[in-house]
Design an enzyme around this catalytic site. Structure first.
Site, PDB file in Angstrom:
ATOM      1  N   ILE A   1     -44.850  12.467 -74.235  1.00 50.76           N
ATOM      2  CA  ILE A   1     -44.221  13.765 -73.952  1.00 50.76           C
ATOM      3  C   ILE A   1     -43.463  14.268 -75.185  1.00 50.76           C
ATOM      4  O   ILE A   1     -43.499  15.462 -75.504  1.00 50.76           O
ATOM      5  CB  ILE A   1     -43.291  13.667 -72.720  1.00 50.76           C
TER       6      ILE A   1
ATOM      7  N   ALA B   1     -35.350  13.321 -69.648  1.00 45.13           N
ATOM      8  CA  ALA B   1     -35.754  11.909 -69.531  1.00 45.13           C
ATOM      9  C   ALA B   1     -35.323  11.349 -68.186  1.00 45.13           C
ATOM     10  O   ALA B   1     -36.020  11.487 -67.167  1.00 45.13           O
ATOM     11  CB  ALA B   1     -35.154  11.116 -70.690  1.00 45.13           C
ATOM     12  N   ARG B   2     -34.165  10.736 -68.154  1.00 46.19           N
ATOM     13  CA  ARG B   2     -33.543  10.226 -66.941  1.00 46.19           C
ATOM     14  C   ARG B   2     -32.035  10.425 -67.096  1.00 46.19           C
ATOM     15  O   ARG B   2     -31.504  10.322 -68.217  1.00 46.19           O
ATOM     16  CB  ARG B   2     -33.820   8.724 -66.754  1.00 46.19           C
TER      17      ARG B   2
ATOM     18  N   GLU C   1     -28.883  11.539 -58.705  1.00 46.45           N
ATOM     19  CA  GLU C   1     -29.618  12.637 -58.042  1.00 46.45           C
ATOM     20  C   GLU C   1     -29.716  12.392 -56.544  1.00 46.45           C
ATOM     21  O   GLU C   1     -29.862  11.236 -56.135  1.00 46.45           O
ATOM     22  CB  GLU C   1     -31.020  12.751 -58.658  1.00 46.45           C
TER      23      GLU C   1
ATOM     24  N   HIS D   1     -34.622  18.235 -61.402  1.00 45.25           N
ATOM     25  CA  HIS D   1     -35.666  17.256 -61.721  1.00 45.25           C
ATOM     26  C   HIS D   1     -37.060  17.838 -61.434  1.00 45.25           C
ATOM     27  O   HIS D   1     -37.787  17.315 -60.579  1.00 45.25           O
ATOM     28  CB  HIS D   1     -35.443  15.949 -60.953  1.00 45.25           C
TER      29      HIS D   1
END
Ligand code: NAP
Length: 325
Positions: free
Chosen positions: A164, A240-241, A270, A288
């Protein structure tokens, strides 16, 4: 002699546990090929206890958490098929120790996540969300929107130059951006400038895009020191996270003006987003949605199903995670 009639042999359908809220284009083929138990471990523990010994596969999403405790209850488990490229919620070591393979869906979502990273950068710099609110609130007649920031030609730092990250670089090149990156090591075949740490990269970036995997190896990689290096004109974009950025340090840096802003698709807890971030004007927020287009989610579902189907029919897997290759 009466003719002997044989009943057709019917193979029992394999039992599959879904641990996520999966889309119909994955659950429908699963229901056709398997006996699908949708979150039965959460909704009906007694019924789950009865089927658990027969469950051969888990269908999960990129956000799912599957630990050793659940695997211990599934002695027939063969595969955890993740519909997503990130699998930081899966205890892969525990899976491997039990002979369970883990698969994911790399590649098919590169375009969407890269598109979203660019969209978030533009939305922040060109104030798209603020401009929309400005018009809706009837503020246009009362004065101009404050000036935004130029993206074309600016310096872009990419933390994580994988599938990515490279798709983001390709798009940013079309904006004439000066691109540099960091990762644990320089990537062969990538012409962009490599810097050995996130802090060194941040110090030379206007926009810092984070696109590493989550998990222990990257936890709080973007900390107070990296944000300080990014500086008062800098903007961090996280696709990303949530775990990769120290969220408390980020909030402090945004409050103090240590950095100029942030555009975030992912969060530590989340779907809960800290009130402080929700109240800030210099932040763009997304729930997200990196891979959330109909086309890409379908491609991810097809690959997740193909992996599960391959394992249960004794065929080679399409995309096992690197640890299971
Ligand atoms: P990938 O091809 O495996 O690339 C990961 C990159 O991160 C590599 O360049 C790797 O390089 C680098 N990296 C790994 N650990 C690192 C560390 N500790 N420090 C610095 N760099 C590190 O993965 P991908 O397909 O591009 O996906 C990347 C991640 O994007 C996924 O794992 C997922 O968490 C996230 N994602 C988010 C969304 C969303 O909806 N927002 C959607 C899809 C994916 P080295 O190995 O050389 O360090």
């Amino acid at each position: 002699m009466p003719e002997l009639k044989l009943e057709p042999m019917t193979m029992p359908k394999p039992d599959v546990l879904s641990v996520a809220n999966l889309p119909p284009f994955l659950t429908e083929p699963l229901k056709a090929a398997c006996t699908l138990h949708q979150r039965l471990h959460e909704t009906d523990p007694a019924a789950f206890a009865k089927v658990a010994p027969h469950i051969r596969a888990i269908a999960a999403s990129g956000e799912s958490k599957v630990g050793a405790e659940l695997m211990d209850r599934l002695p027939a488990l063969e595969i955890i098929s993740v519909m997503g490229v990130g699998y930081d919620g899966i205890d892969v070591a525990a899976a491997k120790a039990r002979g369970v393979v883990v698969t994911h869906t790399p590649g098919v979502l590169n375009d969407d996540v890269a598109d979203l990273a660019i969209a978030l950068m533009l939305a922040w710099a060109r104030q798209i969300v603020r401009a929309d609110r400005f018009i809706r609130a009837g503020q246009w007649p009362t004065g101009p929107l404050p000036l935004g920031r130029k993206v074309s030609g600016a310096r872009l730092g990419i933390v994580g130059m994988g599938r990515i990250g490279q798709a983001i670089a390709q798009r940013a090149s079309a904006f004439g951006m000066a691109i540099a990156y960091t990762a644990r090591s320089a990537r062969a075949g990538v012409a962009h400038r490599y810097l050995p740490s996130a802090a060194a990269l941040a110090a030379e970036s206007d926009f810092l895009v984070v696109i590493t995997p989550g998990g222990a190896g990257t936890r709080k990689l973007i900390d107070a020191a990296v944000l300080k290096a990014l500086g008062p004109q800098g903007c961090v974009i996280n696709v990303a996270r949530g775990s990769v950025i120290d969220e408390a340090a980020l909030i402090d840096a945004l409050r103090a003006g240590t950095i100029a802003g942030a555009a975030l698709d992912v969060f530590e807890d989340e779907p809960n987003v800290p009130q402080a971030l929700r109240e800030m004007d210099n932040v763009v927020l997304a729930p997200h949605i990196g891979s959330a287009t109909a086309q890409t989610r379908r491609a991810m579902a097809d690959l997740a199903f193909a992996n599960l189907n391959a394992q249960l029919s004794g065929q080679p897997l399409h995309t096992p995670v690197p640890e299971c290759q």
